[in-house]
Design a protein around this motif. Structure first.
Motif, PDB file in Angstrom:
ATOM      1  N   ARG A  86       4.504   1.635   5.187  1.00  0.00           N
ATOM      2  CA  ARG A  86       4.761   3.071   5.004  1.00  0.00           C
ATOM      3  C   ARG A  86       6.235   3.336   4.701  1.00  0.00           C
ATOM      4  NH1 ARG A  86       0.448   6.249   6.778  1.00  0.00           N
ATOM      5  NH2 ARG A  86      -1.039   5.157   8.134  1.00  0.00           N
ATOM      6  N   GLN A  87       7.099   2.497   5.268  1.00  0.00           N
ATOM      7  CA  GLN A  87       8.545   2.686   5.091  1.00  0.00           C
ATOM      8  C   GLN A  87       9.112   1.786   4.000  1.00  0.00           C
ATOM      9  OE1 GLN A  87      10.302   3.455   9.320  1.00  0.00           O
ATOM     10  NE2 GLN A  87       8.455   2.224   9.574  1.00  0.00           N
ATOM     11  N   ASP A  88       8.215   1.125   3.263  1.00  0.00           N
ATOM     12  CA  ASP A  88       8.607   0.280   2.136  1.00  0.00           C
ATOM     13  C   ASP A  88       9.616  -0.792   2.550  1.00  0.00           C
ATOM     14  OD1 ASP A  88       8.308  -0.507  -0.518  1.00  0.00           O
ATOM     15  OD2 ASP A  88      10.027   0.670  -1.189  1.00  0.00           O
ATOM     16  N   ASN A  89       9.422  -1.340   3.755  1.00  0.00           N
ATOM     17  CA  ASN A  89      10.330  -2.381   4.249  1.00  0.00           C
ATOM     18  C   ASN A  89       9.763  -3.746   3.869  1.00  0.00           C
ATOM     19  OD1 ASN A  89      11.803  -4.251   5.878  1.00  0.00           O
ATOM     20  ND2 ASN A  89      12.414  -2.547   7.198  1.00  0.00           N
ATOM     21  N   ALA A  90      10.193  -4.235   2.714  1.00  0.00           N
ATOM     22  CA  ALA A  90       9.642  -5.476   2.174  1.00  0.00           C
ATOM     23  C   ALA A  90       9.952  -6.681   3.053  1.00  0.00           C
ATOM     24  CB  ALA A  90      10.168  -5.701   0.760  1.00  0.00           C
TER      25      ALA A  90
ATOM     26  N   VAL B 192      -1.342   2.806   1.713  1.00  0.00           N
ATOM     27  CA  VAL B 192      -0.390   3.757   2.301  1.00  0.00           C
ATOM     28  C   VAL B 192       1.033   3.475   1.832  1.00  0.00           C
ATOM     29  CG1 VAL B 192      -1.848   4.027   4.333  1.00  0.00           C
ATOM     30  CG2 VAL B 192       0.065   2.411   4.406  1.00  0.00           C
ATOM     31  N   ALA B 193       1.198   2.470   0.983  1.00  0.00           N
ATOM     32  CA  ALA B 193       2.526   2.101   0.500  1.00  0.00           C
ATOM     33  C   ALA B 193       3.031   3.107  -0.525  1.00  0.00           C
ATOM     34  CB  ALA B 193       2.487   0.704  -0.115  1.00  0.00           C
ATOM     35  N   PRO B 194       4.331   3.397  -0.516  1.00  0.00           N
ATOM     36  CA  PRO B 194       4.898   4.263  -1.553  1.00  0.00           C
ATOM     37  C   PRO B 194       4.654   3.655  -2.936  1.00  0.00           C
ATOM     38  CG  PRO B 194       6.468   3.953   0.244  1.00  0.00           C
ATOM     39  CD  PRO B 194       5.342   2.996   0.494  1.00  0.00           C
ATOM     40  N   ASP B 195       4.207   4.476  -3.865  1.00  0.00           N
ATOM     41  CA  ASP B 195       3.904   3.989  -5.216  1.00  0.00           C
ATOM     42  C   ASP B 195       5.138   3.383  -5.876  1.00  0.00           C
ATOM     43  OD1 ASP B 195       1.259   4.726  -5.107  1.00  0.00           O
ATOM     44  OD2 ASP B 195       1.593   6.710  -6.001  1.00  0.00           O
ATOM     45  N   GLY B 196       4.943   2.178  -6.407  1.00  0.00           N
ATOM     46  CA  GLY B 196       6.015   1.517  -7.130  1.00  0.00           C
ATOM     47  C   GLY B 196       7.057   0.858  -6.263  1.00  0.00           C
TER      48      GLY B 196
END
Length: 283
Positions: free
Chosen positions: A196-200, A226-230
């Motif tokens: 959700r926080q795009d923490n790769a 639920v991941a931010p697109d892109g």
């Protein structure tokens, strides 16, 4: 004073909260780290476990302020290391809020409990994970704290660590055998929280320890959904789905599962080549 202040990033005891009006001189000395004054008050007969209306003790104050000498003096004078406020906050919890591992070690060496008996009470391990105090997390786990201990409305320590994006705490929990798929509310897994926080970086770490990309939250959504697109996390999950774990990774996960959490710390004692030991330890 409500426990909710802790989880709104307002340090307990900060400002003109209700219990400050009835604090004793011993509370003041402990809070301010005035060791000589504290010892003098104890020698004069001040009760070591004197409490405010909210059941706050001088030991609570010393731990929250991170004053190791005062904590030691209070313990030596017989302070109750498991004293709890009306909200269930313990001295150990306050140590983890302040991030002082020296105070944590002192309490653990003198009989404090790593967890309370009520799962709705505040947890020292969760607080350390929330604030990113990795040394406190390591100390608690080394003294037998359960890395999968769940607190109502908060979930597992791993979930809290991922929710607040603390990679060091997450790594310690996973290394110690925390269940990578035990999450929090709404059916969220730790992977959901990281994605959700795009923490790769967290996503990569969780996948390496066996996170299930097909778990669904209460809205029937997988982590990828639920991941931010892109974002990087979404791209990482898309790549993972077309190129799953290698046989090497699968073997490591299976062996660790078979060993069980309580035996992972004994890996160094096995007559194995160091390369294999490091492989099993993810080091």
């Amino acid at each position: 004073m409500s426990y909710i202040y802790q989880w709104l990033d307002v340090p307990w005891g900060d400002g003109d909260m209700g219990s400050w009006a009835d604090r004793s001189p011993l509370h003041e000395a402990a809070s301010q780290g005035r060791l000589l004054a504290l010892r003098t008050l104890l020698d004069q007969g001040c009760p070591v476990d004197s409490v405010t209306i909210d059941n706050v003790t001088p030991l609570h104050e010393a731990c929250l302020s991170g004053h190791v000498p005062c904590v030691r003096a209070l313990i030596n004078a017989g302070a109750n290391v498991n004293a709890a406020t009306i909200d269930g906050v313990t001295p150990l919890y306050n140590c983890c809020a302040s991030g002082n591992v020296g105070c944590v070690e002192l309490l653990l060496q003198n009989g404090t409990h790593t967890h309370t008996t009520h799962t709705h009470y505040p947890s020292a391990l969760h607080e350390a994970c929330k604030r990113g105090n990795s040394q406190c997390v390591e100390s608690l786990l080394s003294h037998g704290a359960d890395p999968d201990y769940k607190v109502s409305n908060l979930g597992s320590p791993l979930y809290v660590s991922c929710l607040h994006q603390h990679a060091a705490c997450t790594k310690i929990l996973l290394h110690r055998g925390a269940d990578v798929n035990v999450g929090g509310g709404r059916g969220d897994s730790p992977l959901h929280a990281a994605v959700r926080q795009d923490n790769a970086d967290l996503v990569s770490l969780l996948l390496d320890y066996g996170a299930d990309v097909n778990l669904r939250d209460d809205n029937n959504r997988r982590p990828r959904e639920v991941a931010p697109d892109g974002g990087r996390a979404q791209q990482m999950l898309l790549s993972f789905e077309v190129s799953p774990r290698s046989l090497c990774q699968l073997c490591r996960l299976q062996i660790r599962n078979l060993l069980g959490r309580t035996r992972l710390e004994l890996l160094d004692l096995l007559p194995l080549p160091s390369l294999l030991t490091h492989y099993l330890e993810h080091t």
